[in-house]
Design an enzyme around this catalytic site. Structure first.
Site, PDB file in Angstrom:
ATOM      1  N   SER A 191       4.391 -64.710  30.041  1.00  0.00           N
ATOM      2  CA  SER A 191       4.182 -65.811  31.628  1.00  0.00           C
ATOM      3  C   SER A 191       5.297 -66.509  31.531  1.00  0.00           C
ATOM      4  O   SER A 191       5.837 -66.257  32.936  1.00  0.00           O
ATOM      5  CB  SER A 191       4.525 -66.798  30.254  1.00  0.00           C
ATOM      6  OG  SER A 191       5.225 -66.720  29.001  1.00  0.00           O
TER       7      SER A 191
ATOM      8  N   LYS B 204      11.312 -70.967  28.784  1.00  0.00           N
ATOM      9  CA  LYS B 204      10.531 -70.422  30.341  1.00  0.00           C
ATOM     10  C   LYS B 204      12.088 -71.209  30.630  1.00  0.00           C
ATOM     11  O   LYS B 204      13.023 -71.313  30.561  1.00  0.00           O
ATOM     12  CB  LYS B 204       9.488 -72.234  30.330  1.00  0.00           C
ATOM     13  CG  LYS B 204       8.419 -71.907  29.453  1.00  0.00           C
ATOM     14  CD  LYS B 204       7.316 -71.171  30.376  1.00  0.00           C
ATOM     15  CE  LYS B 204       6.304 -70.928  29.351  1.00  0.00           C
ATOM     16  NZ  LYS B 204       5.187 -70.329  29.347  1.00  0.00           N
TER      17      LYS B 204
END
Length: 315
Positions: A74, A148
């Protein structure tokens, strides 16, 4: 002077001093003084060294830095699956809050990750894993962490329509870190979010392969993450060696005006709070001025005597 056999030292007669031979024997018996004392066995020192190493590892893991392994794609290409990153855990202890552009590790806010697989039934393996995870030498089987990039912080308005760009407080982001071939946004998931105070909005760099804030807007928090769930900022890619890199904050997050919306709210609130006070003070000043003006007007003195006296005085 005293006489003696030829070759004996000549000097004043006095108490006998220490025998040099005795000093040499004592030095031989005292370790650490250049003698031939028997050193402590390595195996006796080993438990102490291991204990010190474990305590230091625990302190470093708890207060300074901790290593994390990247489990997914990701964050490609900034971070690849299998990379090891070092996370700064020190600055949050001093009240530092996440900033836009930082890559952060945070605990699952709830419902972002599937349940962890059950731990091993082997008592020895389970105990070893818990011990090593406690000191930070391997990930815990009980913790669920994600990594993230912070796009918005408390007070920001983050939005995106179509393929992008992502807008923060009305300013478009230039995002060279987005995975090649991806668009900054996914057309099927447009959003406009006002990030609450004490929370952050996060997105993966591989935008079309990241279940980030955009896909959890129906959960409590509306897709945002509490600052309290942030473990720390990822600062360095430490492994493998050929991937070593410093994870700096991209310049787009320091563009002029990006903080305007966040700064305007406190200023507006300050003006709103100050206005009644200013009006009250102004009213008091006006009232005081009127009272002073009224007291300064001279009053007509009383007439003493009749009309004749008054005429005489005027004449």
């Amino acid at each position: 002077m005293a006489g003696g056999a030829p070759g004996d030292p000549v000097g004043p007669v006095g108490p006998a001093g220490p025998d040099p031979a005795d000093d040499e024997e004592d030095a031989d018996e005292r370790p650490g003084h250049g003698g031939r004392g028997k050193p402590r066995s390595f195996w006796k020192e080993l438990p102490l060294l291991v204990g010190i190493a474990l305590v230091l590892a625990l302190l470093i893991k708890t207060f300074l830095v901790q290593a994390f392994s990247i489990p997914s794609d990701s964050m490609n290409n900034t971070l690849l699956k299998g990379d090891r990153v070092l996370v700064d855990k020190l600055t949050p202890w001093f009240g530092s809050e996440p900033s836009r552009g930082e890559v952060v590790v945070f605990h699952d806010p709830g419902g972002w990750l599937p349940e962890n697989p059950p731990a091993s039934n082997n008592v020895l393996v389970k105990g070893l894993q818990k011990g090593l995870s406690f000191i930070g030498l391997m990930p815990s089987a009980d913790e669920k962490d994600l990594i993230k990039r912070v796009i918005g912080v408390g007070g920001d308005t983050v939005s995106c329509k179509g393929t992008g760009p992502v807008m923060v407080n009305g300013k478009p982001l230039d995002e060279p870190y987005v995975y090649p071939g991806n668009t900054p946004c996914t057309p099927e998931v447009p959003f406009t979010v006002h990030v609450p105070k004490g929370r952050i909005w996060v997105m993966g760099d591989h935008r079309q392969d990241s279940l980030d804030s955009r896909f959890h807007m129906t959960l409590p928090g509306g897709g945002t993450v509490s600052d309290g769930d942030v473990v720390g900022r990822a600062i360095v890619v430490a492994w493998p060696v050929n991937r070593w890199d410093v994870l700096s904050i991209p310049g787009t997050f320091s563009q002029p005006g990006i903080n305007a919306a966040g700064a305007a709210a406190p200023v507006a609130a300050g003006f709103a709070g100050a206005l009644p006070l200013v009006m009250w003070r102004r009213r008091r000043l006006l009232t005081a001025a009127v009272e002073r003006a009224a007291s300064a007007v001279p009053t007509e003195p009383p007439v003493r005597g009749g009309p004749g006296r008054e005429s005489a005085e005027q004449g």
